[in-house]
Enzyme design. Structure first.
Site, PDB file in Angstrom:
ATOM      1  N   GLY A 165      27.547 -22.933 -47.152  1.00  0.00           N
ATOM      2  CA  GLY A 165      26.746 -23.967 -46.660  1.00  0.00           C
ATOM      3  C   GLY A 165      27.114 -25.508 -46.897  1.00  0.00           C
ATOM      4  N   VAL A 198      42.119 -36.395 -48.738  1.00  0.00           N
ATOM      5  CA  VAL A 198      43.330 -36.660 -47.558  1.00  0.00           C
ATOM      6  C   VAL A 198      43.755 -37.997 -48.044  1.00  0.00           C
ATOM      7  CG1 VAL A 198      43.310 -37.682 -45.184  1.00  0.00           C
ATOM      8  CG2 VAL A 198      42.127 -35.614 -45.835  1.00  0.00           C
ATOM      9  N   ARG A 257      30.155 -19.204 -42.888  1.00  0.00           N
ATOM     10  CA  ARG A 257      30.286 -18.197 -43.728  1.00  0.00           C
ATOM     11  C   ARG A 257      31.233 -16.870 -43.083  1.00  0.00           C
ATOM     12  NH1 ARG A 257      26.338 -19.958 -47.594  1.00  0.00           N
ATOM     13  NH2 ARG A 257      24.565 -20.876 -46.452  1.00  0.00           N
ATOM     14  N   ASP A 272      29.889 -20.334 -54.464  1.00  0.00           N
ATOM     15  CA  ASP A 272      30.396 -19.217 -55.220  1.00  0.00           C
ATOM     16  C   ASP A 272      31.019 -18.395 -54.186  1.00  0.00           C
ATOM     17  OD1 ASP A 272      30.055 -17.415 -57.246  1.00  0.00           O
ATOM     18  OD2 ASP A 272      28.827 -16.186 -56.067  1.00  0.00           O
ATOM     19  N   THR A 324      28.019 -27.373 -53.072  1.00  0.00           N
ATOM     20  CA  THR A 324      26.828 -26.497 -52.746  1.00  0.00           C
ATOM     21  C   THR A 324      25.755 -27.260 -53.304  1.00  0.00           C
ATOM     22  OG1 THR A 324      25.748 -24.714 -53.298  1.00  0.00           O
ATOM     23  CG2 THR A 324      27.324 -25.152 -54.972  1.00  0.00           C
ATOM     24  N   ASP A 347      23.176 -26.051 -54.422  1.00  0.00           N
ATOM     25  CA  ASP A 347      22.356 -24.986 -55.274  1.00  0.00           C
ATOM     26  C   ASP A 347      22.713 -25.218 -56.750  1.00  0.00           C
ATOM     27  OD1 ASP A 347      21.765 -23.708 -53.157  1.00  0.00           O
ATOM     28  OD2 ASP A 347      23.142 -22.402 -53.225  1.00  0.00           O
ATOM     29  N   ASP A 361      24.592 -23.770 -58.662  1.00  0.00           N
ATOM     30  CA  ASP A 361      24.652 -22.414 -59.470  1.00  0.00           C
ATOM     31  C   ASP A 361      25.985 -21.970 -59.635  1.00  0.00           C
ATOM     32  OD1 ASP A 361      25.764 -22.187 -56.769  1.00  0.00           O
ATOM     33  OD2 ASP A 361      24.657 -20.326 -56.227  1.00  0.00           O
ATOM     34  N   ARG A 382      18.814 -20.543 -53.489  1.00  0.00           N
ATOM     35  CA  ARG A 382      19.396 -19.069 -53.505  1.00  0.00           C
ATOM     36  C   ARG A 382      18.965 -18.593 -54.769  1.00  0.00           C
ATOM     37  NH1 ARG A 382      23.472 -17.242 -49.902  1.00  0.00           N
ATOM     38  NH2 ARG A 382      24.243 -19.158 -49.636  1.00  0.00           N
ATOM     39  N   ARG A 422      -1.935 -25.716 -49.701  1.00  0.00           N
ATOM     40  CA  ARG A 422      -1.050 -25.776 -48.534  1.00  0.00           C
ATOM     41  C   ARG A 422       0.192 -25.693 -48.852  1.00  0.00           C
ATOM     42  NH1 ARG A 422      -5.439 -25.817 -46.290  1.00  0.00           N
ATOM     43  NH2 ARG A 422      -6.324 -27.077 -45.123  1.00  0.00           N
ATOM     44  N   GLN A 433      16.838 -30.416 -47.058  1.00  0.00           N
ATOM     45  CA  GLN A 433      17.600 -30.985 -48.180  1.00  0.00           C
ATOM     46  C   GLN A 433      19.059 -30.692 -48.065  1.00  0.00           C
ATOM     47  OE1 GLN A 433      15.917 -27.994 -51.250  1.00  0.00           O
ATOM     48  NE2 GLN A 433      15.139 -27.288 -49.154  1.00  0.00           N
TER      49      GLN A 433
HETATM   50  O1  F6P Z   1      23.865 -22.258 -50.500  1.00  0.00           O
HETATM   51  C1  F6P Z   1      23.144 -23.246 -49.675  1.00  0.00           C
HETATM   52  C2  F6P Z   1      21.950 -22.711 -49.147  1.00  0.00           C
HETATM   53  O2  F6P Z   1      21.229 -23.813 -48.598  1.00  0.00           O
HETATM   54  C3  F6P Z   1      20.984 -21.859 -50.103  1.00  0.00           C
HETATM   55  O3  F6P Z   1      20.082 -22.928 -50.936  1.00  0.00           O
HETATM   56  C4  F6P Z   1      20.162 -21.326 -49.024  1.00  0.00           C
HETATM   57  O4  F6P Z   1      19.712 -20.061 -49.793  1.00  0.00           O
HETATM   58  C5  F6P Z   1      21.268 -20.861 -47.829  1.00  0.00           C
HETATM   59  O5  F6P Z   1      22.217 -21.749 -48.130  1.00  0.00           O
HETATM   60  C6  F6P Z   1      20.825 -21.053 -46.621  1.00  0.00           C
HETATM   61  O6  F6P Z   1      21.783 -20.478 -45.836  1.00  0.00           O
HETATM   62  P1  F6P Z   1      21.800 -20.616 -44.420  1.00  0.00           P
HETATM   63  O7  F6P Z   1      22.125 -22.087 -43.967  1.00  0.00           O
HETATM   64  O8  F6P Z   1      22.991 -20.038 -43.906  1.00  0.00           O
HETATM   65  O9  F6P Z   1      20.578 -20.367 -43.616  1.00  0.00           O
END
Ligand code: F6P
Length: 320
Positions: free
Chosen positions: A11, A24, A72, A103, A126, A128, A130, A172, A244, A252
């Site tokens: 991502g 670079v 990916r 990761d 990333t 995340d 994570d 994630r 809601r 994001q």
């Molecule tokens: O790893 C970054 C992320 O935005 C996660 O927070 C989310 O679960 C996932 O990628 C979404 O993936 P995609 O952009 O392939 O829908």
């Protein structure tokens, strides 16, 4: 090392472009030849790359996304894909590789290092946050700031209508985006995958806040728990306040990187190339207690992320 390449993978994250620029420009500073691989590992397998010049990275420090594009790549999980990736590097005489990603991308980098002897440096990119070995990943700060803008706006309308807002954020399996977005926006409740939630306690907290004069509530839910819609339905079934749901989604992931992410990008990119220049591979770069450091890539990918329970308790104590 005289010739290196870099790619962004998984991502995208704000700050990736600033990091490409840092890689670079540092490589050129040292007189190294540098290639930008397009579309992540897929581009490496398919030999899709461009020679990077000084001006190839002009006017990108402030831009979200990644100029090299990303993907990916499932082929990288196969022996055949890995061999084709290595063949591309051999063919072009590329001696070292910088991988900016999360990761999954690091696992690809680890395979290239461990099984094929390619000196590789991982840069954590990333939203995340994570990755266990580093305090922060590139893009996390900007993503949380984007969420804050949105939650601020939600607070305005929720207070006007005396509603409860359930906000779904990304991450994630990791609750950091929810944790930081929740604390910094003054949300009353956060729901993260690392901690089981208790709906009765949530309703008690909402009722207590209303009894104390509050006119709205924000509940930040990490996507790793469930969707915001699902959670909103659960809350609505046990409260008379109107609920809601809002899913912030890919908003994001975009946008101009924050100062913090640009600074991380500059330092991570610079450090990665300095390591390769010294002939050092099989490392990742990170930040701990404000210091940029590097460590073994295998050790880094095997570490388990720890949730910050103290921050979670802080929210419980200050947001009601
Ligand atoms: O790893 C970054 C992320 O935005 C996660 O927070 C989310 O679960 C996932 O990628 C979404 O993936 P995609 O952009 O392939 O829908």
């Amino acid at each position: 090392m005289k010739r290196i390449a870099l790619l962004t993978s998984g991502g995208d994250a704000p700050g990736m472009n600033a990091c490409i620029r840092a890689v670079v420009r540092t490589a050129l500073y040292y007189g190294m030849d540098v290639y930008g691989i397009e579309r992540g590992y897929q581009g490496l397998i398919d030999d899709q790359m461009v020679h990077m010049e000084m001006r190839s990275v002009s006017d990108i420090v402030q831009r979200g996304g990644t100029k090299l594009r990303t993907a990916r790549c499932l082929d990288m999980l196969t022996k055949d894909g890995q061999k084709r990736a290595v063949a591309t590097l051999d063919k072009r005489g590329i001696e070292g590789l910088v991988v900016i990603g999360g990761d999954g991308s690091f696992r690809g980098a680890k395979t290239l290092s461990e099984n094929y002897g390619i000196p590789t440096i991982g840069i954590p990119g990333t939203i995340d946050n994570d990755l266990a070995y580093t305090d922060y990943t590139l893009g996390f700060d900007t993503a949380v700031n984007t969420n804050l803008d949105i939650i601020n706006k939600l607070r305005d309308t929720m207070t006007s209508h005396e509603r409860i807002s359930v906000v779904e954020v990304m991450g994630r399996h990791c609750g950091d985006i929810a944790l930081y977005s929740g604390i910094a926006s003054g949300a009353e409740i956060i729901v993260v995958p690392e901690i089981d939630y208790d709906m009765e306690d949530i309703v008690m907290r909402i009722n207590r806040s209303r009894a104390n004069g509050k006119h709205s509530n924000i509940i930040v839910v990490a996507e790793g728990v469930c969707t915001g819609d699902e959670f909103a339905r659960k809350v609505q079934s046990i409260t008379t306040y109107s609920v809601r749901a809002t899913c912030i989604g890919h908003i994001q992931r975009g946008g101009s990187p924050s100062m913090s992410d640009r600074m991380l990008a500059a330092q991570f990119g610079n450090k990665a190339v300095r390591l390769l220049r010294d002939g050092i591979g099989n490392r990742v770069v990170g930040i701990h207690k404000n210091e940029i450091f590097d460590m073994d890539i295998i050790e880094a990918v095997n570490m388990k992320k720890k949730f910050n329970y103290e921050l979670y308790e802080t929210l419980q104590m200050i947001s009601y």
